[in-house]
Design a protein around this motif. Sequence first.
Motif, PDB file in Angstrom:
ATOM      1  N   THR A 171       3.890   2.507  -5.511  1.00 42.19           N
ATOM      2  CA  THR A 171       3.216   2.474  -6.606  1.00 42.19           C
ATOM      3  C   THR A 171       3.547   1.051  -7.014  1.00 42.19           C
ATOM      4  O   THR A 171       4.433   0.298  -6.689  1.00 42.19           O
ATOM      5  CB  THR A 171       3.597   3.444  -7.536  1.00 42.19           C
ATOM      6  OG1 THR A 171       5.112   3.244  -8.059  1.00 42.19           O
ATOM      7  CG2 THR A 171       3.590   4.910  -7.131  1.00 42.19           C
ATOM      8  N   ASN A 172       2.647   0.692  -8.019  1.00 42.39           N
ATOM      9  CA  ASN A 172       2.794  -0.619  -8.823  1.00 42.39           C
ATOM     10  C   ASN A 172       4.157  -0.825  -9.013  1.00 42.39           C
ATOM     11  O   ASN A 172       4.972  -1.970  -8.934  1.00 42.39           O
ATOM     12  CB  ASN A 172       1.814  -0.918  -9.686  1.00 42.39           C
ATOM     13  CG  ASN A 172       1.370  -2.341  -9.898  1.00 42.39           C
ATOM     14  OD1 ASN A 172       1.430  -3.180  -9.278  1.00 42.39           O
ATOM     15  ND2 ASN A 172       1.310  -2.518 -11.098  1.00 42.39           N
ATOM     16  N   THR A 204     -11.164   4.410  -5.123  1.00 40.85           N
ATOM     17  CA  THR A 204     -11.415   5.719  -5.479  1.00 40.85           C
ATOM     18  C   THR A 204     -12.690   5.842  -6.133  1.00 40.85           C
ATOM     19  O   THR A 204     -13.535   6.850  -6.054  1.00 40.85           O
ATOM     20  CB  THR A 204     -10.347   6.570  -6.649  1.00 40.85           C
ATOM     21  OG1 THR A 204     -10.413   5.537  -7.534  1.00 40.85           O
ATOM     22  CG2 THR A 204      -9.076   6.476  -5.979  1.00 40.85           C
ATOM     23  N   ALA A 209      -4.821   5.834  -3.168  1.00 40.40           N
ATOM     24  CA  ALA A 209      -5.456   7.032  -3.927  1.00 40.40           C
ATOM     25  C   ALA A 209      -5.261   6.571  -5.721  1.00 40.40           C
ATOM     26  O   ALA A 209      -5.780   7.317  -6.529  1.00 40.40           O
ATOM     27  CB  ALA A 209      -4.688   8.074  -3.837  1.00 40.40           C
ATOM     28  N   ARG A 210      -4.561   5.325  -5.805  1.00 38.16           N
ATOM     29  CA  ARG A 210      -4.437   4.832  -7.295  1.00 38.16           C
ATOM     30  C   ARG A 210      -5.312   3.647  -7.595  1.00 38.16           C
ATOM     31  O   ARG A 210      -5.085   3.199  -8.612  1.00 38.16           O
ATOM     32  CB  ARG A 210      -2.845   4.578  -7.479  1.00 38.16           C
ATOM     33  CG  ARG A 210      -2.090   5.776  -7.446  1.00 38.16           C
ATOM     34  CD  ARG A 210      -0.426   5.421  -7.399  1.00 38.16           C
ATOM     35  NE  ARG A 210       0.152   6.332  -7.764  1.00 38.16           N
ATOM     36  CZ  ARG A 210       1.133   6.627  -8.663  1.00 38.16           C
ATOM     37  NH1 ARG A 210       1.008   5.871  -9.625  1.00 38.16           N
ATOM     38  NH2 ARG A 210       1.644   7.989  -9.124  1.00 38.16           N
ATOM     39  N   THR A 211      -6.062   3.310  -6.586  1.00 34.97           N
ATOM     40  CA  THR A 211      -6.775   2.128  -6.865  1.00 34.97           C
ATOM     41  C   THR A 211      -8.248   2.270  -7.129  1.00 34.97           C
ATOM     42  O   THR A 211      -8.947   2.934  -6.487  1.00 34.97           O
ATOM     43  CB  THR A 211      -6.833   1.238  -5.627  1.00 34.97           C
ATOM     44  OG1 THR A 211      -5.538   0.972  -5.241  1.00 34.97           O
ATOM     45  CG2 THR A 211      -7.674  -0.118  -5.749  1.00 34.97           C
ATOM     46  N   LYS A 212      -8.626   2.019  -8.423  1.00 40.69           N
ATOM     47  CA  LYS A 212      -9.763   2.482  -9.121  1.00 40.69           C
ATOM     48  C   LYS A 212     -11.109   2.001  -8.226  1.00 40.69           C
ATOM     49  O   LYS A 212     -12.100   2.626  -7.908  1.00 40.69           O
ATOM     50  CB  LYS A 212     -10.141   2.044 -10.453  1.00 40.69           C
ATOM     51  CG  LYS A 212      -9.181   2.925 -11.348  1.00 40.69           C
ATOM     52  CD  LYS A 212      -9.537   2.485 -12.995  1.00 40.69           C
ATOM     53  CE  LYS A 212      -8.072   3.151 -13.799  1.00 40.69           C
ATOM     54  NZ  LYS A 212      -8.248   2.613 -14.948  1.00 40.69           N
ATOM     55  N   ALA A 247       0.251   5.306  -0.459  1.00 40.15           N
ATOM     56  CA  ALA A 247       0.120   5.928  -1.925  1.00 40.15           C
ATOM     57  C   ALA A 247      -0.909   4.981  -2.836  1.00 40.15           C
ATOM     58  O   ALA A 247      -1.476   5.791  -3.694  1.00 40.15           O
ATOM     59  CB  ALA A 247       1.462   6.028  -2.293  1.00 40.15           C
ATOM     60  N   ARG A 248      -0.943   3.621  -2.479  1.00 38.39           N
ATOM     61  CA  ARG A 248      -1.496   3.033  -3.479  1.00 38.39           C
ATOM     62  C   ARG A 248      -3.115   3.146  -3.379  1.00 38.39           C
ATOM     63  O   ARG A 248      -3.834   2.926  -4.367  1.00 38.39           O
ATOM     64  CB  ARG A 248      -1.073   1.546  -3.461  1.00 38.39           C
ATOM     65  CG  ARG A 248      -1.745   0.602  -4.435  1.00 38.39           C
ATOM     66  CD  ARG A 248      -1.214  -0.608  -4.253  1.00 38.39           C
ATOM     67  NE  ARG A 248       0.047  -0.951  -4.415  1.00 38.39           N
ATOM     68  CZ  ARG A 248       0.615  -1.344  -5.532  1.00 38.39           C
ATOM     69  NH1 ARG A 248      -0.094  -1.982  -6.644  1.00 38.39           N
ATOM     70  NH2 ARG A 248       1.819  -1.864  -5.659  1.00 38.39           N
ATOM     71  N   TRP A 260       0.987  -1.199  -0.028  1.00 34.99           N
ATOM     72  CA  TRP A 260      -0.004   0.016  -0.031  1.00 34.99           C
ATOM     73  C   TRP A 260       0.982   1.284   0.046  1.00 34.99           C
ATOM     74  O   TRP A 260       0.375   2.372  -0.181  1.00 34.99           O
ATOM     75  CB  TRP A 260      -0.844   0.092   1.149  1.00 34.99           C
ATOM     76  CG  TRP A 260      -1.927  -1.051   0.911  1.00 34.99           C
ATOM     77  CD1 TRP A 260      -2.186  -2.289   1.749  1.00 34.99           C
ATOM     78  CD2 TRP A 260      -3.204  -1.088   0.195  1.00 34.99           C
ATOM     79  NE1 TRP A 260      -3.141  -2.940   1.325  1.00 34.99           N
ATOM     80  CE2 TRP A 260      -3.925  -2.223   0.317  1.00 34.99           C
ATOM     81  CE3 TRP A 260      -3.346  -0.057  -0.755  1.00 34.99           C
ATOM     82  CZ2 TRP A 260      -5.024  -2.606  -0.406  1.00 34.99           C
ATOM     83  CZ3 TRP A 260      -4.766  -0.475  -1.464  1.00 34.99           C
ATOM     84  CH2 TRP A 260      -5.240  -1.697  -1.282  1.00 34.99           C
TER      85      TRP A 260
END
Length: 192
Positions: A38-39, A96, A90-93, A87-88, A35
């Motif tokens: 980033t990927n 979000t 807010a990047r996980t559709k 960070a992840r 988490w």
Amino acid sequence: MSTVTINPATPDRFADAQHALSGRSDGKSCQCQWWTLTNTEFNNSSADQRKDYLEAEITAGPPPALIAYIDDSPSGWVRVGPRTRQARIARTKMITGSSKESFDDESVWAITCFVVRREHRGSGTTRALLDAAVTYAKEHGARVIEGYPVDTSAGKTSNNDLFLGALSTFVDAGFDVVDHPKPTRAVVALTV
């Protein structure tokens, strides 16, 4: 009867964190960095690098997780902290598209990763960790606490996927289901 105590993951407990993380599935290789990276960062890092990242995170503070001890042996782990430090999220559709909270709000916390050593599974350690994480978040300024658990009633679930926690555990602890973006996944929240 076993005695369970739960303490923050502080620098003096780094060896305990390593023991707790080494007892189940991907904990030892992930180092609870899924988490926080980033990927691309996660895929380009080794288990040893992720261990170094975790040590640096714990050393810098504040504690990013809690460690459960059963009869003084480190037996479980839960990551809990502001979503902004993970960070992840807010990047996980899936998240979000489901969360109703602003992703730059420091008062929105997330409980994102559980590890319970194999020999302590089924002992109630996950629920004890969840309850302690809620208390810890409340004491440190959380307004809302989210989780992204697996709905085990929707079909077969691998032990590896349970690092997110089980939906039933969160619901039993008073969390409300915000959304069910996938048959086996939910977004839950608790206003504190």
